[in-house]
Design a protein around this motif. Structure first.
Motif, PDB file in Angstrom:
ATOM      1  N   LEU A 120       0.810  -1.225   0.000  1.00 51.57           N
ATOM      2  CA  LEU A 120       0.000   0.000   0.000  1.00 51.57           C
ATOM      3  C   LEU A 120       0.837   1.267   0.000  1.00 51.57           C
ATOM      4  O   LEU A 120       0.343   2.336  -0.330  1.00 51.57           O
ATOM      5  N   MET A 121       2.121   1.142   0.402  1.00 54.33           N
ATOM      6  CA  MET A 121       2.827   2.405   0.682  1.00 54.33           C
ATOM      7  C   MET A 121       2.955   3.316  -0.530  1.00 54.33           C
ATOM      8  O   MET A 121       2.792   4.525  -0.409  1.00 54.33           O
ATOM      9  N   VAL A 122       3.202   2.738  -1.705  1.00 53.51           N
ATOM     10  CA  VAL A 122       3.354   3.588  -2.888  1.00 53.51           C
ATOM     11  C   VAL A 122       2.034   4.241  -3.303  1.00 53.51           C
ATOM     12  O   VAL A 122       1.943   5.469  -3.379  1.00 53.51           O
ATOM     13  N   PRO A 123       0.963   3.435  -3.539  1.00 56.90           N
ATOM     14  CA  PRO A 123      -0.298   4.081  -3.922  1.00 56.90           C
ATOM     15  C   PRO A 123      -0.852   5.000  -2.832  1.00 56.90           C
ATOM     16  O   PRO A 123      -1.443   6.038  -3.158  1.00 56.90           O
ATOM     17  N   LEU A 124      -0.652   4.652  -1.558  1.00 56.48           N
ATOM     18  CA  LEU A 124      -1.133   5.544  -0.491  1.00 56.48           C
ATOM     19  C   LEU A 124      -0.393   6.871  -0.519  1.00 56.48           C
ATOM     20  O   LEU A 124      -0.985   7.929  -0.331  1.00 56.48           O
ATOM     21  N   PHE A 125       0.904   6.790  -0.770  1.00 52.89           N
ATOM     22  CA  PHE A 125       1.694   8.019  -0.852  1.00 52.89           C
ATOM     23  C   PHE A 125       1.164   8.902  -1.983  1.00 52.89           C
ATOM     24  O   PHE A 125       1.012  10.113  -1.824  1.00 52.89           O
ATOM     25  N   ARG A 126       0.843   8.282  -3.109  1.00 54.54           N
ATOM     26  CA  ARG A 126       0.285   9.048  -4.240  1.00 54.54           C
ATOM     27  C   ARG A 126      -1.084   9.607  -3.896  1.00 54.54           C
ATOM     28  O   ARG A 126      -1.410  10.749  -4.228  1.00 54.54           O
ATOM     29  N   LEU A 127      -1.893   8.787  -3.201  1.00 54.46           N
ATOM     30  CA  LEU A 127      -3.225   9.247  -2.801  1.00 54.46           C
ATOM     31  C   LEU A 127      -3.117  10.473  -1.902  1.00 54.46           C
ATOM     32  O   LEU A 127      -3.839  11.458  -2.074  1.00 54.46           O
ATOM     33  N   PHE A 128      -2.161  10.425  -0.973  1.00 56.57           N
ATOM     34  CA  PHE A 128      -1.997  11.576  -0.084  1.00 56.57           C
ATOM     35  C   PHE A 128      -1.402  12.774  -0.823  1.00 56.57           C
ATOM     36  O   PHE A 128      -1.612  13.917  -0.412  1.00 56.57           O
ATOM     37  N   ILE A 131      -4.512  14.269  -1.989  1.00 54.86           N
ATOM     38  CA  ILE A 131      -5.194  14.905  -0.859  1.00 54.86           C
ATOM     39  C   ILE A 131      -4.506  16.231  -0.512  1.00 54.86           C
ATOM     40  O   ILE A 131      -5.176  17.234  -0.219  1.00 54.86           O
ATOM     41  N   PRO A 149      -4.910   6.728   7.445  1.00 58.76           N
ATOM     42  CA  PRO A 149      -5.111   5.355   6.958  1.00 58.76           C
ATOM     43  C   PRO A 149      -5.497   4.372   8.052  1.00 58.76           C
ATOM     44  O   PRO A 149      -5.941   3.272   7.765  1.00 58.76           O
ATOM     45  N   VAL A 218       7.356   7.221   5.384  1.00 55.65           N
ATOM     46  CA  VAL A 218       6.979   7.524   3.999  1.00 55.65           C
ATOM     47  C   VAL A 218       6.356   8.909   3.900  1.00 55.65           C
ATOM     48  O   VAL A 218       6.694   9.701   3.026  1.00 55.65           O
TER      49      VAL A 218
ATOM     50  N   PHE B  60      -8.683   3.609   1.700  1.00 54.05           N
ATOM     51  CA  PHE B  60      -7.282   3.455   2.082  1.00 54.05           C
ATOM     52  C   PHE B  60      -6.725   2.039   1.892  1.00 54.05           C
ATOM     53  O   PHE B  60      -5.553   1.801   2.128  1.00 54.05           O
ATOM     54  N   PRO B  64      -6.237   1.890  -3.181  1.00 55.85           N
ATOM     55  CA  PRO B  64      -4.784   1.833  -3.429  1.00 55.85           C
ATOM     56  C   PRO B  64      -4.342   0.523  -4.076  1.00 55.85           C
ATOM     57  O   PRO B  64      -3.430   0.522  -4.904  1.00 55.85           O
ATOM     58  N   GLN B  67      -5.070   0.905  -7.640  1.00 54.19           N
ATOM     59  CA  GLN B  67      -4.079   1.870  -8.120  1.00 54.19           C
ATOM     60  C   GLN B  67      -2.707   1.211  -8.322  1.00 54.19           C
ATOM     61  O   GLN B  67      -2.044   1.440  -9.327  1.00 54.19           O
ATOM     62  N   LEU B  71      -0.578   1.087 -11.607  1.00 51.53           N
ATOM     63  CA  LEU B  71       0.793   1.617 -11.616  1.00 51.53           C
ATOM     64  C   LEU B  71       1.796   0.579 -12.105  1.00 51.53           C
ATOM     65  O   LEU B  71       2.745   0.896 -12.813  1.00 51.53           O
ATOM     66  N   TYR B 286      10.542   0.112  -0.661  1.00 58.24           N
ATOM     67  CA  TYR B 286      10.807   1.442  -0.103  1.00 58.24           C
ATOM     68  C   TYR B 286      11.968   2.106  -0.836  1.00 58.24           C
ATOM     69  O   TYR B 286      11.875   3.271  -1.237  1.00 58.24           O
TER      70      TYR B 286
END
Lengths: 277, 325
Positions: A120-128, A131, A149, A218, B60, B64, B67, B71, B286
């Protein structure tokens, strides 16, 4: 026969003592190290020293730890209060007013437990990022962004639903006769009755929030917004590491969780194992 | 637990399909039965209670995930993305760093989880004995690591296991080794160190689950076994493990999912090194997204491999647990 029994006992106690020493040793080392200068910590000195005040001063002067403690406190309390409120609403809704439609929604909610955060970290980062453009205070590099989240999690919803099964539904009947609305029933009858469930869920959530590392790493960018684990991690990976300062930072930020554990041990364990009963 | 899990898997496939049909039929049912206005309000309110948290989960978690898949079919830095189909997935097979991260993750999975679960079971059986003295203290000591933050304990372990650190000194003091073990500098020992560290942190945590499950096992079963002449080892394998099977299953699923996402420890304890010896999948994602030149598309392809593994491994473990019933 009796001799064998004694042998077994001796073996068992030696095993327990040896392993307990191993489990406690890192704590001992941490407590001793906060009083020793950096050089002695790398040498593995196991006796208390006199460097406590200097270590403390170095930590205050060279790190943003005090700021981070404030940030972490805001994040942990904010996340705990919001998430146990929102998730318990769902647990109540799913269990008290059962319907086929809700079961399907519930199963979908549970399905999200299978989604690993790493994915989730990549798409969540983009989502934020998106936002941030609409409402910057909820976006990247904000404490709200750290919390959002986790406002509603499948684990907590599941936990509250499981515990609601034990909730005496007659109490709600009484409330209905008194003319309480559904929200009134929830706030005035359900919440006070379920105090121990809230305590258990609250502790587990608080600990998770206080120790969370990856998502804050992140989403937070400026050091003044960093939470405790980020600051400690940064202290430990700098070019000139003062081990005494790192140790003292670790020591003081572990104390809150230790206090929670020792004072609320019962609720703590209930929060951990309650979900599998 | 087991009942909810079975519900969980049964409805998995039908979830998306039925979703909005049932929502509307629900409201119709309410109208048809001719419930009072008050009752209808309550049903609407109860849906509101449920819909708000569900909305957050859709936003959330599920959005994603979709997405990430989108991506993963694209390449490029930042916002300049171009569609490449499954190129990112093809690239995985020839990416040495990815293969290293995958191997490491599986090494941790295969060695650490059984070690930890067996250790936790042994502790729980020993610490569940009625006649044992100082039970509370032993339990607390074994559990205490579970309250520490992953970052904090990783750093403490880094100092404990440094080249001239205390662990090497002790091992040399008791003549177990002649020269310091390069815990952080040797690929093999760095992996061992990660396994030691995770085991230290999580054994007590798992033990609590087993202890609470053991409290539901009647002591008379052990009594009967003793009368039949079963040894402690036999009791362990023939009674304890079968009785605790659902809990063992639960803890092994959560541990597997946790290990697949291992991040804090390699990041703070070994830095993923030496070389790529302890880099995990999470850490690689990461690095790809936030350390190197951002490549969100490729990072998403890597992250989907974790999703696939989480789903497959959970399914296998669940299946195994059910078959032995």
């Amino acid at each position: 026969m009796k001799n064998q029994e004694t042998m077994k006992k001796v073996f068992m106690y030696s095993f327990l003592i040896l392993t307990s020493v191993m489990f406690f040793f890192p704590f001992y080392f941490l407590i001793i190290s906060i009083t020793n200068p950096s050089i002695d910590i790398t040498r593995g000195r196991l006796l208390p020293g006199t460097h406590f005040i200097e270590n403390f001063r170095t930590m205050i002067e060279t790190s943003l730890l005090s700021r981070a403690v404030i940030n972490s406190t805001i994040v942990s309390f904010g996340q705990t209060i919001l998430s146990i409120f929102v998730s318990s609403l769902a647990g109540y809704g799913f269990e008290v007013h059962k319907s086929r439609g809700k079961e399907i929604v519930y199963n979908m909610v549970l399905l999200s437990m299978m989604i690993p955060f790493a994915a989730l970290m990549v798409p969540l980062f983009r989502l934020f990022g998106t936002i941030s453009e609409v409402a910057p205070i909820f976006g990247i590099d904000t404490l709200f962004g750290v919390i959002l989240p986790y406002v509603s999690t499948a684990f907590l919803i599941f936990f509250f639903r499981q515990n609601t099964k034990m909730f005496p539904k007659e109490l709600l009947e009484a409330g209905r006769i008194d003319g309480l609305s559904e929200l009134g029933l929830f706030l005035k009858i359900y919440m006070p009755t379920m105090k121990t469930t809230y305590a258990a869920a609250g502790i587990v959530t608080f600990m998770g929030a206080w120790n969370n590392f990856l998502w804050p790493l992140v989403i937070l960018q400026s050091p003044r917004n960093f939470t405790v684990p980020l600051v400690i991690s940064a202290m430990g990976s700098g070019y000139l590491i003062d081990f005494g300062a790192v140790m003292i930072a670790i020591f003081f930020t572990t104390i809150p969780t230790a206090i929670i554990f020792f004072v609320l041990q019962k609720h703590f364990v209930a929060g951990m194992v309650g979900s599998i009963k | 637990m087991s009942s909810s899990l079975s519900k969980f898997s049964k409805n998995e496939s039908s979830v998306q399909k039925k979703n909005h049909n049932t929502v509307s039929s629900d409201n119709i049912a309410v109208k048809n039965k001719g419930m009072g206005k008050l009752e209808r309000n309550r049903v609407i309110m109860s849906w509101t209670f449920v819909i708000i948290p569900t909305f957050f989960i859709l936003l959330f978690y599920f959005y994603p995930m979709v997405q990430a898949f989108w991506l993963s079919l694209h390449t490029g830095a930042g916002v300049n993305l171009t569609f490449t189909g499954f190129d990112n997935y093809r690239r995985l097979f020839s990416d040495q760093a990815f293969i290293a991260a995958l191997t490491n993750t599986f090494i941790f999975l295969v060695f650490q989880i059984p070690l930890m679960i067996i250790l936790a079971l042994v502790f729980s059986v020993i610490l569940n004995q009625k006649t044992l003295k100082l039970k509370g203290i032993f339990r607390t000591l074994v559990f205490l690591p579970s309250i520490t933050s992953l970052v904090a304990y990783s750093l403490v372990f880094r100092y404990l296991f440094s080249n001239n650190g205390i662990v090497n000194q002790i091992l040399m003091g008791i003549n177990l080794i002649d020269s310091p073990v390069l815990w952080l500098g040797d690929p093999f020992w760095a992996r061992v160190l990660i396994i030691i560290a995770i085991t230290w942190r999580w054994t007590g945590y798992n033990m609590i689950f087993y202890l609470s499950a053991l409290q539901n096992v009647s002591p008379s079963i052990y009594e009967a076994a003793r009368i039949d002449g079963a040894s402690a080892v036999q009791q362990f394998f023939k009674i304890t493990i079968p009785m605790l099977r659902p809990v063992i299953l639960f803890t092994s699923i959560t541990s597997t999912i946790g290990t697949l996402q291992l991040f804090d420890e390699p990041m703070n304890l070994t830095g993923g090194g030496p070389g790529n010896a302890t880099t995990t999948l999470s850490q690689y994602i990461y690095n790809l997204s936030f350390q190197f030149t951002p490549n969100f598309g490729y990072a998403s392809a890597v992250s989907y491999t974790i999703v696939v593994f989480v789903v497959i491994l959970s399914a296998i473990q669940f299946r195994l647990g059910r078959e032995r019933k």
